[in-house]
Motif scaffolding. Sequence first.
Motif, mmCIF file in Angstrom:
data_model
loop_
_atom_site.group_PDB
_atom_site.id
_atom_site.type_symbol
_atom_site.label_atom_id
_atom_site.label_comp_id
_atom_site.label_asym_id
_atom_site.label_seq_id
_atom_site.Cartn_x
_atom_site.Cartn_y
_atom_site.Cartn_z
ATOM 1 N N SER A 136 -54.204 -9.658 -57.335
ATOM 2 C CA SER A 136 -55.631 -9.636 -57.681
ATOM 3 C C SER A 136 -56.286 -10.995 -57.468
ATOM 4 C CB SER A 136 -55.811 -9.190 -59.137
ATOM 5 O OG SER A 136 -55.314 -7.891 -59.321
ATOM 6 N N THR A 137 -55.570 -12.063 -57.854
ATOM 7 C CA THR A 137 -56.100 -13.410 -57.667
ATOM 8 C C THR A 137 -56.251 -13.742 -56.182
ATOM 9 O OG1 THR A 137 -55.005 -14.105 -59.710
ATOM 10 C CG2 THR A 137 -55.777 -15.834 -58.241
ATOM 11 N N ASN A 138 -55.241 -13.370 -55.406
ATOM 12 C CA ASN A 138 -55.322 -13.606 -53.963
ATOM 13 C C ASN A 138 -56.500 -12.874 -53.335
ATOM 14 O OD1 ASN A 138 -53.004 -15.190 -54.007
ATOM 15 N ND2 ASN A 138 -51.654 -13.481 -53.495
ATOM 16 N N VAL A 139 -56.643 -11.599 -53.689
ATOM 17 C CA VAL A 139 -57.726 -10.784 -53.130
ATOM 18 C C VAL A 139 -59.087 -11.371 -53.512
ATOM 19 C CG1 VAL A 139 -58.852 -8.517 -53.219
ATOM 20 C CG2 VAL A 139 -56.371 -8.672 -53.010
ATOM 21 N N ALA A 140 -59.211 -11.808 -54.766
ATOM 22 C CA ALA A 140 -60.467 -12.410 -55.218
ATOM 23 C C ALA A 140 -60.807 -13.633 -54.382
ATOM 24 C CB ALA A 140 -60.364 -12.784 -56.696
ATOM 25 N N LYS A 141 -59.799 -14.451 -54.087
ATOM 26 C CA LYS A 141 -60.033 -15.660 -53.309
ATOM 27 C C LYS A 141 -60.381 -15.334 -51.863
ATOM 28 C CE LYS A 141 -60.210 -20.058 -52.562
ATOM 29 N NZ LYS A 141 -61.335 -20.837 -53.063
ATOM 30 N N TYR A 142 -59.633 -14.413 -51.251
ATOM 31 C CA TYR A 142 -59.931 -14.037 -49.864
ATOM 32 C C TYR A 142 -61.355 -13.496 -49.748
ATOM 33 C CZ TYR A 142 -54.839 -14.207 -49.156
ATOM 34 O OH TYR A 142 -53.535 -14.594 -49.086
ATOM 35 N N ILE A 159 -69.668 -12.912 -58.447
ATOM 36 C CA ILE A 159 -69.483 -11.482 -58.724
ATOM 37 C C ILE A 159 -68.300 -10.938 -57.933
ATOM 38 C CG2 ILE A 159 -70.515 -9.192 -58.348
ATOM 39 C CD1 ILE A 159 -73.249 -10.587 -58.955
ATOM 40 N N ILE A 160 -68.213 -11.324 -56.673
ATOM 41 C CA ILE A 160 -67.122 -10.860 -55.809
ATOM 42 C C ILE A 160 -65.784 -11.378 -56.330
ATOM 43 C CG2 ILE A 160 -66.116 -11.201 -53.506
ATOM 44 C CD1 ILE A 160 -69.051 -10.954 -52.447
ATOM 45 N N TYR A 161 -65.757 -12.611 -56.802
ATOM 46 C CA TYR A 161 -64.524 -13.144 -57.385
ATOM 47 C C TYR A 161 -64.090 -12.306 -58.590
ATOM 48 C CZ TYR A 161 -61.383 -16.101 -60.007
ATOM 49 O OH TYR A 161 -60.304 -16.562 -60.724
ATOM 50 N N LYS A 162 -65.025 -12.048 -59.504
ATOM 51 C CA LYS A 162 -64.686 -11.257 -60.696
ATOM 52 C C LYS A 162 -64.237 -9.849 -60.300
ATOM 53 C CE LYS A 162 -67.884 -13.583 -63.882
ATOM 54 N NZ LYS A 162 -69.102 -13.414 -64.718
ATOM 55 N N GLY A 163 -64.953 -9.253 -59.354
ATOM 56 C CA GLY A 163 -64.586 -7.923 -58.903
ATOM 57 C C GLY A 163 -63.209 -7.897 -58.261
ATOM 58 N N GLY A 164 -62.871 -8.965 -57.526
ATOM 59 C CA GLY A 164 -61.553 -9.049 -56.911
ATOM 60 C C GLY A 164 -60.450 -9.099 -57.957
ATOM 61 N N ILE A 165 -60.686 -9.856 -59.023
ATOM 62 C CA ILE A 165 -59.707 -9.936 -60.099
ATOM 63 C C ILE A 165 -59.480 -8.565 -60.732
ATOM 64 C CG2 ILE A 165 -59.327 -10.841 -62.437
ATOM 65 C CD1 ILE A 165 -58.766 -12.913 -60.368
ATOM 66 N N LEU A 166 -60.547 -7.760 -60.809
ATOM 67 C CA LEU A 166 -60.472 -6.482 -61.519
ATOM 68 C C LEU A 166 -60.309 -5.272 -60.606
ATOM 69 C CD1 LEU A 166 -63.279 -6.982 -64.200
ATOM 70 C CD2 LEU A 166 -60.830 -6.840 -64.618
ATOM 71 N N ILE A 305 -53.717 -19.855 -45.595
ATOM 72 C CA ILE A 305 -52.848 -18.953 -46.349
ATOM 73 C C ILE A 305 -52.156 -19.689 -47.495
ATOM 74 C CG2 ILE A 305 -50.773 -17.522 -46.238
ATOM 75 C CD1 ILE A 305 -53.172 -16.243 -44.988
ATOM 76 N N ASN A 306 -51.587 -20.857 -47.211
ATOM 77 C CA ASN A 306 -50.864 -21.598 -48.243
ATOM 78 C C ASN A 306 -51.774 -21.996 -49.390
ATOM 79 O OD1 ASN A 306 -48.467 -21.406 -46.904
ATOM 80 N ND2 ASN A 306 -48.624 -23.397 -45.893
ATOM 81 N N HIS A 307 -52.996 -22.409 -49.052
ATOM 82 C CA HIS A 307 -53.941 -22.827 -50.088
ATOM 83 C C HIS A 307 -54.288 -21.659 -50.999
ATOM 84 C CE1 HIS A 307 -57.430 -24.330 -52.148
ATOM 85 N NE2 HIS A 307 -58.186 -23.416 -51.598
ATOM 86 N N LEU A 308 -54.577 -20.502 -50.408
ATOM 87 C CA LEU A 308 -55.005 -19.375 -51.208
ATOM 88 C C LEU A 308 -53.864 -18.733 -51.962
ATOM 89 C CD1 LEU A 308 -57.643 -17.673 -48.895
ATOM 90 C CD2 LEU A 308 -57.909 -19.489 -50.552
ATOM 91 N N LYS A 309 -52.660 -18.806 -51.410
ATOM 92 C CA LYS A 309 -51.519 -18.178 -52.071
ATOM 93 C C LYS A 309 -51.030 -18.972 -53.271
ATOM 94 C CE LYS A 309 -50.466 -14.510 -49.537
ATOM 95 N NZ LYS A 309 -50.392 -13.149 -50.090
ATOM 96 N N THR A 310 -51.323 -20.278 -53.300
ATOM 97 C CA THR A 310 -50.747 -21.111 -54.354
ATOM 98 C C THR A 310 -51.764 -21.601 -55.358
ATOM 99 O OG1 THR A 310 -50.990 -23.100 -52.979
ATOM 100 C CG2 THR A 310 -48.899 -21.929 -52.844
ATOM 101 N N SER A 311 -53.041 -21.299 -55.164
ATOM 102 C CA SER A 311 -54.064 -21.791 -56.075
ATOM 103 C C SER A 311 -53.923 -21.150 -57.449
ATOM 104 C CB SER A 311 -55.465 -21.476 -55.520
ATOM 105 O OG SER A 311 -55.712 -22.183 -54.336
ATOM 106 N N GLU A 312 -54.088 -21.976 -58.489
ATOM 107 C CA GLU A 312 -54.117 -21.451 -59.842
ATOM 108 C C GLU A 312 -55.516 -20.950 -60.146
ATOM 109 O OE1 GLU A 312 -51.637 -21.108 -61.878
ATOM 110 O OE2 GLU A 312 -50.171 -22.054 -60.549
#
Length: 325
Positions: A136-142, A159-166, A305-312
């Motif tokens: 969910s976090t990855n999808v939100a970031k992408y 909004i898109i970030y929140k929606g991606g998380i959910l 990819i590495n940046h988005l996969k490892t971001s907290e």
Amino acid sequence: MKNKMNKWLENPALFRYGFFILMLLNYFLYFNHFNQNHLYVFYILATIFLGIGFYNKPPLFLILLTTLVVISRYLHAPELTTLVSLLLLEATYLIIMFISVSLMKSNQKIKEDQLELILALSKALDSRDTYTSNHSTNVAKYASEIAKKMKLPQNDIEIIYKGGILHDIGKIGIPENILLKPGSLTNEEYHIIKNHPNIGYEMIRHVSDFNETGVLDIVLYHHERYDGKGYPRGLSGTEIPLVARIMAIADSFDAMTSKRVYRNEIDLENTLIEIKKNKGTQFDPEITEVFLSLFKNDKENLAFINHLKTSEEYEIVKDLNIQVS
């Protein structure tokens, strides 16, 4: 109207600009012999804008700036001639300013609590399936990166970030024997898992903010296809909300580039080929081109990819400039 006000409050910079514009307007009206008895309205508005726009500044800064407003008002008010009237004016404007600060801080606290709840729900879902952990976090970031590339407003990116998380929150209602099944799903099992957008929608539809901003559209429609062959409603083209069309690509990309219980991850090159192949059928063609433009060369691809996969989560929120404090 409430939604519009919330959008304004999410951008304190507008109120900072408004404060200086109102102060300049006060002087312009004064020197152009505007009715002095009506100038007080603009000074009160300026004080409200001051509190909202500079809500996160130290109290001393706010008091000094409010005092400057009071002195300006005092000089432009011939009816105020005594020290007592000046002190009363100062007290009144300070109260107005601190009420405005309190309003803004309260609004930001609500946003912070909401974001923490969203992240908690996401973690609850991820904990059920280690293979899709952080999905969910990855999808939100992408999805947020796509929205940035499309130059959407900052509020829409949030909004898109929140929606991606959910977006997959409805999978909480899917039995684990189906969710974690290593082999192919039966038709009945596939029908059950296809119901997760409806389950997610029912879970959060009573949150008025989600309904007004479009988060619910993401949760309900992220599996719709541009050609109308998706689910749950079979929408097509621009019938599908823009935020859901963006989410569809982000969701598919992370699904393909992540290891799942039933298969290994697909390499980046073949993933991009697959997404391009489905342009205009599964995915919105314009959004697909925007997404593909994020990948310019091999070095940038790997860094992306590495940046988005490892971001907290905190780093993601900070990168999006979401006001949470």
